[in-house]
Motif scaffolding. Sequence first.
Motif, mmCIF file in Angstrom:
data_model
loop_
_atom_site.group_PDB
_atom_site.id
_atom_site.type_symbol
_atom_site.label_atom_id
_atom_site.label_comp_id
_atom_site.label_asym_id
_atom_site.label_seq_id
_atom_site.Cartn_x
_atom_site.Cartn_y
_atom_site.Cartn_z
ATOM 1 N N LEU A 82 0.831 -1.206 0.000
ATOM 2 C CA LEU A 82 0.000 0.000 0.000
ATOM 3 C C LEU A 82 0.866 1.257 0.000
ATOM 4 O O LEU A 82 0.627 2.195 -0.763
ATOM 5 C CB LEU A 82 -0.931 -0.004 1.215
ATOM 6 N N GLY A 83 1.900 1.263 0.853
ATOM 7 C CA GLY A 83 2.809 2.408 0.901
ATOM 8 C C GLY A 83 3.534 2.620 -0.422
ATOM 9 O O GLY A 83 3.692 3.749 -0.884
ATOM 10 N N ALA A 88 4.295 5.656 -5.433
ATOM 11 C CA ALA A 88 4.399 5.624 -6.896
ATOM 12 C C ALA A 88 3.367 6.534 -7.561
ATOM 13 O O ALA A 88 3.596 7.035 -8.664
ATOM 14 C CB ALA A 88 4.239 4.190 -7.403
ATOM 15 N N HIS A 89 2.242 6.754 -6.915
ATOM 16 C CA HIS A 89 1.161 7.543 -7.517
ATOM 17 C C HIS A 89 0.968 8.913 -6.864
ATOM 18 O O HIS A 89 -0.021 9.593 -7.114
ATOM 19 C CB HIS A 89 -0.148 6.748 -7.458
ATOM 20 N N ILE A 93 -1.989 11.745 -7.553
ATOM 21 C CA ILE A 93 -2.947 12.061 -6.480
ATOM 22 C C ILE A 93 -2.902 13.549 -6.161
ATOM 23 O O ILE A 93 -3.947 14.197 -6.039
ATOM 24 C CB ILE A 93 -2.655 11.206 -5.232
ATOM 25 N N ASP A 94 -1.686 14.113 -6.070
ATOM 26 C CA ASP A 94 -1.551 15.548 -5.824
ATOM 27 C C ASP A 94 -2.220 16.361 -6.927
ATOM 28 O O ASP A 94 -2.919 17.349 -6.654
ATOM 29 C CB ASP A 94 -0.074 15.942 -5.697
ATOM 30 N N ALA A 95 -2.027 15.956 -8.181
ATOM 31 C CA ALA A 95 -2.627 16.667 -9.311
ATOM 32 C C ALA A 95 -4.155 16.574 -9.256
ATOM 33 O O ALA A 95 -4.857 17.569 -9.494
ATOM 34 C CB ALA A 95 -2.100 16.108 -10.628
#
Length: 112
Positions: A82-83, A88-89, A93-95
């Motif tokens: 999960l971490g 990696a994403h 996610i921020d975008a």
Amino acid sequence: MLSRIGDKWSVLVIMLIRDRSRRFSELKRDIGGISQRMLTLTLRNLERDGLVTRTVTPSIPPRVDYELTALGHSLAEPVQALGSWAFAHMAQIDAAQARYDAGAAGTRAGDP
């Protein structure tokens, strides 16, 4: 139980102690931004759930070490996955959050 596993502090603690035991001060130093109280609560909850053991060595000051139990080790692999996925994403996610937040300022005012 799922809320504990998904809690960001629990995930970080599990990832940090999966390979070896750590002292409270090491965990506090290695987890940026966690308060002493939050780390204490996180460790107590993980201990209560049977995922972490706490060992006190009598000395001055007392040495307290935390390590994963067998149950905690069985959880470490999926937590690591999960971490790794989150790391990696992170840019995506921020975008997505930035796009949502930019649109939410004007269009979501009337949402319940």
